[in-house]
Design an enzyme around this catalytic site. Structure first.
Site, PDB file in Angstrom:
ATOM      1  CG  HIS A  62      15.860  11.111  -0.699  1.00 22.75           C
ATOM      2  ND1 HIS A  62      17.254  10.952  -0.703  1.00 22.75           N
ATOM      3  CD2 HIS A  62      15.656   9.931  -1.639  1.00 22.75           C
ATOM      4  CE1 HIS A  62      17.629   9.981  -1.313  1.00 22.75           C
ATOM      5  NE2 HIS A  62      16.473   9.212  -1.856  1.00 22.75           N
ATOM      6  CG  HIS A  63      10.314  11.868  -0.535  1.00 22.28           C
ATOM      7  ND1 HIS A  63       9.849  11.416   0.663  1.00 22.28           N
ATOM      8  CD2 HIS A  63      11.086  10.773  -1.087  1.00 22.28           C
ATOM      9  CE1 HIS A  63      10.015  10.112   0.481  1.00 22.28           C
ATOM     10  NE2 HIS A  63      10.818   9.765  -0.382  1.00 22.28           N
ATOM     11  CB  THR A 108      16.791   1.974   2.511  1.00 17.11           C
ATOM     12  OG1 THR A 108      15.904   2.920   2.989  1.00 17.11           O
ATOM     13  CG2 THR A 108      17.237   1.534   1.027  1.00 17.11           C
ATOM     14  CB  ALA A 132      -0.907  -0.138   1.137  1.00 19.34           C
ATOM     15  CB  THR A 139      21.151   5.586  -2.813  1.00 18.83           C
ATOM     16  OG1 THR A 139      20.132   4.849  -3.058  1.00 18.83           O
ATOM     17  CG2 THR A 139      21.942   5.651  -4.150  1.00 18.83           C
ATOM     18  CE  LYS A 197      15.896   7.855   2.081  1.00 14.32           C
ATOM     19  NZ  LYS A 197      15.449   6.789   2.120  1.00 14.32           N
TER      20      LYS A 197
HETATM   21  P1  NAD Z   1       6.003   4.083   2.292  1.00 14.69           P
HETATM   22  O1  NAD Z   1       5.893   4.528   3.744  1.00 14.69           O
HETATM   23  O2  NAD Z   1       4.953   4.800   1.198  1.00 14.69           O
HETATM   24  O3  NAD Z   1       5.504   2.392   2.164  1.00 14.69           O
HETATM   25  C1  NAD Z   1       5.899   1.572   2.997  1.00 14.69           C
HETATM   26  C2  NAD Z   1       4.814   0.677   3.278  1.00 14.69           C
HETATM   27  O4  NAD Z   1       5.255  -0.333   4.100  1.00 14.69           O
HETATM   28  C3  NAD Z   1       3.587   1.119   3.954  1.00 14.69           C
HETATM   29  O5  NAD Z   1       2.331   0.900   3.102  1.00 14.69           O
HETATM   30  C4  NAD Z   1       3.620   0.660   5.206  1.00 14.69           C
HETATM   31  O6  NAD Z   1       1.959   0.610   5.756  1.00 14.69           O
HETATM   32  C5  NAD Z   1       4.018  -0.877   4.987  1.00 14.69           C
HETATM   33  N1  NAD Z   1       4.313  -1.341   6.057  1.00 14.69           N
HETATM   34  C6  NAD Z   1       4.582  -1.044   7.252  1.00 14.69           C
HETATM   35  N2  NAD Z   1       4.759  -2.006   8.192  1.00 14.69           N
HETATM   36  C7  NAD Z   1       4.484  -3.210   7.300  1.00 14.69           C
HETATM   37  C8  NAD Z   1       4.408  -4.601   7.881  1.00 14.69           C
HETATM   38  N3  NAD Z   1       4.594  -5.156   9.005  1.00 14.69           N
HETATM   39  N4  NAD Z   1       4.563  -5.366   6.921  1.00 14.69           N
HETATM   40  C9  NAD Z   1       4.325  -5.116   5.686  1.00 14.69           C
HETATM   41  N5  NAD Z   1       4.228  -3.892   5.189  1.00 14.69           N
HETATM   42  C10 NAD Z   1       4.466  -2.855   6.437  1.00 14.69           C
HETATM   43  O7  NAD Z   1       7.609   4.153   1.623  1.00 14.69           O
HETATM   44  P2  NAD Z   1       8.112   4.231   0.419  1.00 14.69           P
HETATM   45  O8  NAD Z   1       8.421   5.363  -0.086  1.00 14.69           O
HETATM   46  O9  NAD Z   1       7.145   3.151  -0.610  1.00 14.69           O
HETATM   47  O10 NAD Z   1       9.484   3.214   0.572  1.00 14.69           O
HETATM   48  C11 NAD Z   1       9.508   1.957   1.233  1.00 14.69           C
HETATM   49  C12 NAD Z   1      10.819   1.525   1.220  1.00 14.69           C
HETATM   50  O11 NAD Z   1      11.712   1.299   0.284  1.00 14.69           O
HETATM   51  C13 NAD Z   1      11.800   2.508   2.181  1.00 14.69           C
HETATM   52  O12 NAD Z   1      12.962   1.985   2.821  1.00 14.69           O
HETATM   53  C14 NAD Z   1      12.557   3.324   1.198  1.00 14.69           C
HETATM   54  O13 NAD Z   1      13.696   3.971   1.604  1.00 14.69           O
HETATM   55  C15 NAD Z   1      12.737   2.046   0.084  1.00 14.69           C
HETATM   56  N6  NAD Z   1      13.218   2.534  -1.414  1.00 14.69           N
HETATM   57  C16 NAD Z   1      14.034   2.026  -1.826  1.00 14.69           C
HETATM   58  C17 NAD Z   1      14.455   2.175  -3.450  1.00 14.69           C
HETATM   59  C18 NAD Z   1      15.467   1.181  -3.872  1.00 14.69           C
HETATM   60  O14 NAD Z   1      15.593   1.448  -5.102  1.00 14.69           O
HETATM   61  N7  NAD Z   1      15.869   0.461  -3.428  1.00 14.69           N
HETATM   62  C19 NAD Z   1      13.381   3.289  -3.738  1.00 14.69           C
HETATM   63  C20 NAD Z   1      12.549   4.048  -3.157  1.00 14.69           C
HETATM   64  C21 NAD Z   1      12.314   3.551  -1.875  1.00 14.69           C
END
Ligand code: NAD
Length: 265
Positions: free
Chosen positions: A154-155, A99, A11, A165, A158
């Site tokens: 970043h936004h 991350t 989500a 990265t 975060k």
């Molecule tokens: P976000 O907060 O929009 O989404 C995170 C989701 O995880 C939320 O919907 C939250 O409810 C859910 N969540 C929380 N607890 C959970 C659980 N126990 N089980 C399953 N889901 C759970 O954040 P985002 O911007 O989508 O980023 C998510 C992660 O990905 C961050 O760590 C971000 O830094 C990382 N990210 C990595 C890259 C990459 O290329 N590796 C790119 C963008 C973001």
């Protein structure tokens, strides 16, 4: 063969992009979504702004993993560690983009990789992965006379800093110097810091607006400065890379892989 994919963090901002990317990628089927307790029952198509898929979010990792070939995880550090434990039990391969993992959470992922194939990347963009290779090469070539500083923006939403990265760029540069990043990093500065330690790799973090992810590695030497910059314009680059990783990992034996392996860098 169709690769059955589930999304953990379904989500979230990345989760929605990932659902859309899986739905448009031939050879894949979107079969399950996992999110935090309390967010069950959301249709992955609808929340991605597409037609309903009939696949909805659940909150039980075991039920989520049943029937999957690969889980793509962009959730939270604690959730990632729990998912890695559960996936090593079910033999489900993982692509991890989350991350901010601490030492214990990182160890949970490394432990799971002894029994299942995991591809983990702090950044799934091809450009950033090239930047990692370049940072290592530049650090090696220029040597310790050149101070290394890594700047990221970043936004405003975060929650971890420096970004995964930025740390990966630092790790690549440290590798170019033949040292572990932990021996060199200065992750923030405040007040009377004293002079810059020789050989340090410094980090600076900016947060604001909707910036998807900007990273610059600065090599500041006597009389000249070299900068390598990457700017992500759109989160779909991460989703594209992660789905490509899911297809790639589907046939791999146990082990911990990175984008370097996928891209053959
Ligand atoms: P976000 O907060 O929009 O989404 C995170 C989701 O995880 C939320 O919907 C939250 O409810 C859910 N969540 C929380 N607890 C959970 C659980 N126990 N089980 C399953 N889901 C759970 O954040 P985002 O911007 O989508 O980023 C998510 C992660 O990905 C961050 O760590 C971000 O830094 C990382 N990210 C990595 C890259 C990459 O290329 N590796 C790119 C963008 C973001």
């Amino acid at each position: 063969m169709t690769v059955r994919i589930g999304i953990a963090g379904a989500a979230g901002r990345m989760g929605r992009m990932l659902a859309a990317e899986v739905l448009r990628t031939p050879g894949t089927a979107l079969v399950a979504g996992l999110d935090a307790p309390g967010s069950e029952g959301q249709d992955l198509g609808t929340i991605a702004g597409l037609a309903p898929t009939g696949v909805t979010t659940g909150a039980d990792p075991a039920a989520f993993l049943a029937g999957l070939d690969v889980a793509i995880d962009f959730s939270t550090a604690a959730a990632t560690a729990r998912l890695a434990d559960a996936a090593s039990g079910t033999g489900t391969r993982l692509v991890i983009g989350t991350t901010g993992l601490d030492t214990a959470e990182t160890e949970a992922v490394e432990r799971a990789a002894q029994t299942i194939a995991i591809l983990r990347a702090a950044n799934f963009s091809v450009g950033v992965n090239l930047l990692l290779g370049l940072a290592e090469q530049v650090a090696r070539t220029l040597g310790p006379e050149y101070d290394i500083e890594i700047l990221e923006m970043h936004h405003r939403l975060k929650i971890d800093a420096p970004s995964g990265t930025a740390l990966a760029i630092g790790r690549a540069a440290a590798q170019g110097r033949g040292q572990p990043l932990e021996a060199l990093w200065v992750k923030s500065r405040d007040g009377l810091t004293g002079q810059r330690p020789d050989g340090a790799i410094g980090f600076a973090t900016l947060r604001g607006g909707g910036v998807v992810g900007d990273h610059t590695a600065i090599f500041a030497g006597p009389g000249e400065q070299l900068e390598l910059t990457h700017k992500a314009a759109d989160r779909s680059i991460f989703a594209r890379g992660a789905v490509r990783a899911a297809l790639w990992i589907a046939g791999r034996p146990a082990g911990l892989y990175g984008m370097k392996d996928l891209l053959g860098l």
